[in-house]
Design an enzyme around this catalytic site. Structure first.
Site, PDB file in Angstrom:
ATOM      1  N   HIS A   1       0.827  -1.204   0.000  1.00 26.66           N
ATOM      2  CA  HIS A   1       0.000   0.000   0.000  1.00 26.66           C
ATOM      3  C   HIS A   1       0.862   1.255   0.000  1.00 26.66           C
ATOM      4  O   HIS A   1       0.577   2.223  -0.712  1.00 26.66           O
ATOM      5  CB  HIS A   1      -0.924  -0.025   1.229  1.00 26.66           C
ATOM      6  CG  HIS A   1      -1.717   1.215   1.405  1.00 26.66           C
ATOM      7  ND1 HIS A   1      -1.394   2.176   2.341  1.00 26.66           N
ATOM      8  CD2 HIS A   1      -2.811   1.675   0.761  1.00 26.66           C
ATOM      9  CE1 HIS A   1      -2.261   3.159   2.277  1.00 26.66           C
ATOM     10  NE2 HIS A   1      -3.132   2.895   1.334  1.00 26.66           N
TER      11      HIS A   1
ATOM     12  N   GLU B   1       2.157   1.773  -3.450  1.00 24.07           N
ATOM     13  CA  GLU B   1       1.120   2.329  -4.329  1.00 24.07           C
ATOM     14  C   GLU B   1       1.032   3.845  -4.166  1.00 24.07           C
ATOM     15  O   GLU B   1       0.832   4.579  -5.129  1.00 24.07           O
ATOM     16  CB  GLU B   1      -0.221   1.663  -4.008  1.00 24.07           C
ATOM     17  CG  GLU B   1      -1.410   2.224  -4.775  1.00 24.07           C
ATOM     18  CD  GLU B   1      -2.579   2.515  -3.873  1.00 24.07           C
ATOM     19  OE1 GLU B   1      -3.060   3.663  -3.878  1.00 24.07           O
ATOM     20  OE2 GLU B   1      -3.021   1.592  -3.150  1.00 24.07           O
ATOM     21  N   HIS B   2       1.172   4.340  -2.945  1.00 29.78           N
ATOM     22  CA  HIS B   2       1.209   5.784  -2.717  1.00 29.78           C
ATOM     23  C   HIS B   2       2.450   6.409  -3.359  1.00 29.78           C
ATOM     24  O   HIS B   2       2.377   7.457  -4.012  1.00 29.78           O
ATOM     25  CB  HIS B   2       1.236   6.078  -1.211  1.00 29.78           C
ATOM     26  CG  HIS B   2      -0.108   6.078  -0.569  1.00 29.78           C
ATOM     27  ND1 HIS B   2      -0.566   7.111   0.205  1.00 29.78           N
ATOM     28  CD2 HIS B   2      -1.111   5.152  -0.569  1.00 29.78           C
ATOM     29  CE1 HIS B   2      -1.778   6.832   0.662  1.00 29.78           C
ATOM     30  NE2 HIS B   2      -2.126   5.635   0.203  1.00 29.78           N
TER      31      HIS B   2
END
Length: 431
Positions: free
Chosen positions: A57, A60-61
């Site tokens: 995650h 992904e940022h």
């Protein structure tokens, strides 16, 4: 006596595979003026070990902070200048990057997504700031009862497995990521053999293939990571007292995975239990007894395992009774449902699935997910036939298998008087 006719081959969309392993699927939708493009990696938070929890995650940022020759601002401005939007999402078993754009924006969208997946900058200062942002996201989820209760239930269901850890990770685990280690994680997570490029809408297949070959055709092997050990449903309770106006309950039982032949039976089981206002839980718990304003049932499936779940919000004093009612309605599914009730559930499930196909982005995402699961796509008439083939006996057999495991995972979040609902549900089902 003549030989039986051979069973027709399933008719899905053509799947193309580049030399480096990237797969491509294209779903033209005549009459549209827009395109949807998804680049989906078949890995996500499930692939993480405990020390790297939340890295998928966080990554992904980070790719949006700069990629290729584009800055963070460039990435969004060039897409929006063409009337488009760009987004991404991290799940347990896949990570998706998406662009919606006007028809002529396919070339640009492909270029931007290729940069995000293959050439992110991952600057140390940007990483430090983004860890703070994700830390705020973690804190926000902890402060949101109907987010936190699902996290608690997931932890109880899959304790000790990567599926039992939050996709967001923890401040400690994301704090361990450095630019070089996160870059190495990107190369493994987004390795070419894990990628599916899926386009839908106003697209031409030859053009899509040309652009994918240009942008993704020579990716180096990345030392792909796996989705980890087989899933296992452990079960348990997570009763958490918190000063709230309402109690929040999530009740989970182990079920089949997305590849299982009983997948559509599970979807129909959830639909009959709590899929709408005519469902058993809504009618019994809300309309007849007034125990809850919100109650529904759902299924969540991974490649090898799934869960049957119930979510409800209720007054704290009603929580234990509501849990008993939910248990009773689940147990009642061991009695065959009537044909009319099953037909209504089938119509609702097909309606939801086919209405979703009216969105180009939903079509692109669905095709990518199917390729990752089955290395092919499922034609709409094939899906409809699988749904229609489910019988009352199938639902009884599946329910008996679910209950036969003798395990549940229950999370209750709210006033102390509500916490007895966890034991109430388990006792009602298993004694």
């Amino acid at each position: 006596m003549s030989a039986p006719s051979p069973k027709p081959e399933p008719k899905g969309l053509p799947i193309h595979r580049l030399a480096d392993g990237v797969r491509v699927v294209c779903d033209p939708m005549p009459g549209l003026q827009t395109v949807a493009l998804s680049v989906v990696a078949g890995r996500g938070a499930r692939a993480e070990d405990e020390a790297r929890s939340g890295w998928s995650h966080l990554l992904e940022h980070m790719v949006f902070k700069g990629a290729g020759a584009r800055t963070a601002r460039d990435i969004v401005e060039v897409i929006e200048a063409e009337g488009g939007q760009i987004n991404a999402a991290t799940g347990y078993e896949r990570t998706s990057f998406q662009v919606r754009a006007l028809q002529h924006g396919l070339d640009l969208g492909m270029s931007v997504l290729a940069d995000l997946v293959q050439r992110p900058t991952i600057d140390a200062d940007d990483l430090r700031r983004e860890k703070q942002v994700v830390g705020q996201e973690i804190a926000e989820a902890a402060d949101t009862p109907d987010d936190l209760v699902f996290e608690l239930a997931q932890e109880a269901a899959f304790d000790g497995h990567s599926l039992g850890r939050s996709i967001l990770g923890t401040p400690t685990t994301i704090g361990r990521a450095a630019p070089d280690t996160l870059s190495a994680w990107r190369a493994a997570l987004y390795a070419p053999e894990t990628l599916v490029v899926s386009a839908a809408g106003a697209v031409d297949e030859d053009e899509v293939l040309r652009l994918v070959e240009r942008e993704f055709g020579d990716m180096p092997a990345g030392g792909s990571v796996s989705n980890g050990e087989p899933a296992r449903f452990n079960g348990g309770v997570r009763p958490v007292a918190k000063r709230l106006e309402q109690a929040n309950l999530v009740l989970l039982l182990p079920a089949v995975g997305a590849r299982d032949p009983d997948y559509f039976a599970l979807r129909l089981l959830a639909e009959i239990l709590g899929g709408g206002m005519a469902s058993r839980l809504f009618q019994e718990a809300r309309e007849k007894r007034g125990l809850a304003y919100a109650i529904d049932a759902y299924s969540e499936t991974y490649s090898d395992l799934g869960v049957l779940g119930v979510f409800a919000g209720c007054a704290a004093g009603d929580a234990a009774e509501l849990a008993r009612v939910a248990a009773g309605e689940i147990a009642a599914m061991t009695t065959p449902v009537g044909e009319a009730e099953l037909a209504r559930a089938k119509a609702q499930l097909k309606g939801a699935m086919f209405m979703g196909r009216e969105s180009a982005l939903a079509r692109a995402e669905q095709a990518a997910s199917q390729v990752l699961l089955f290395d092919r796509t499922l034609a709409p008439d094939e899906i409809a036939a699988e749904i229609d083939a489910v019988t009352p006996a199938d639902l009884v057999r599946l329910t008996e298998t679910i209950l036969g495991a003798g395990r549940s995972a229950v999370a209750v979040l709210g006033p102390k008087t509500a916490l007895a609902a966890a034991d109430s549900f388990q006792r009602a089902l298993f004694g």
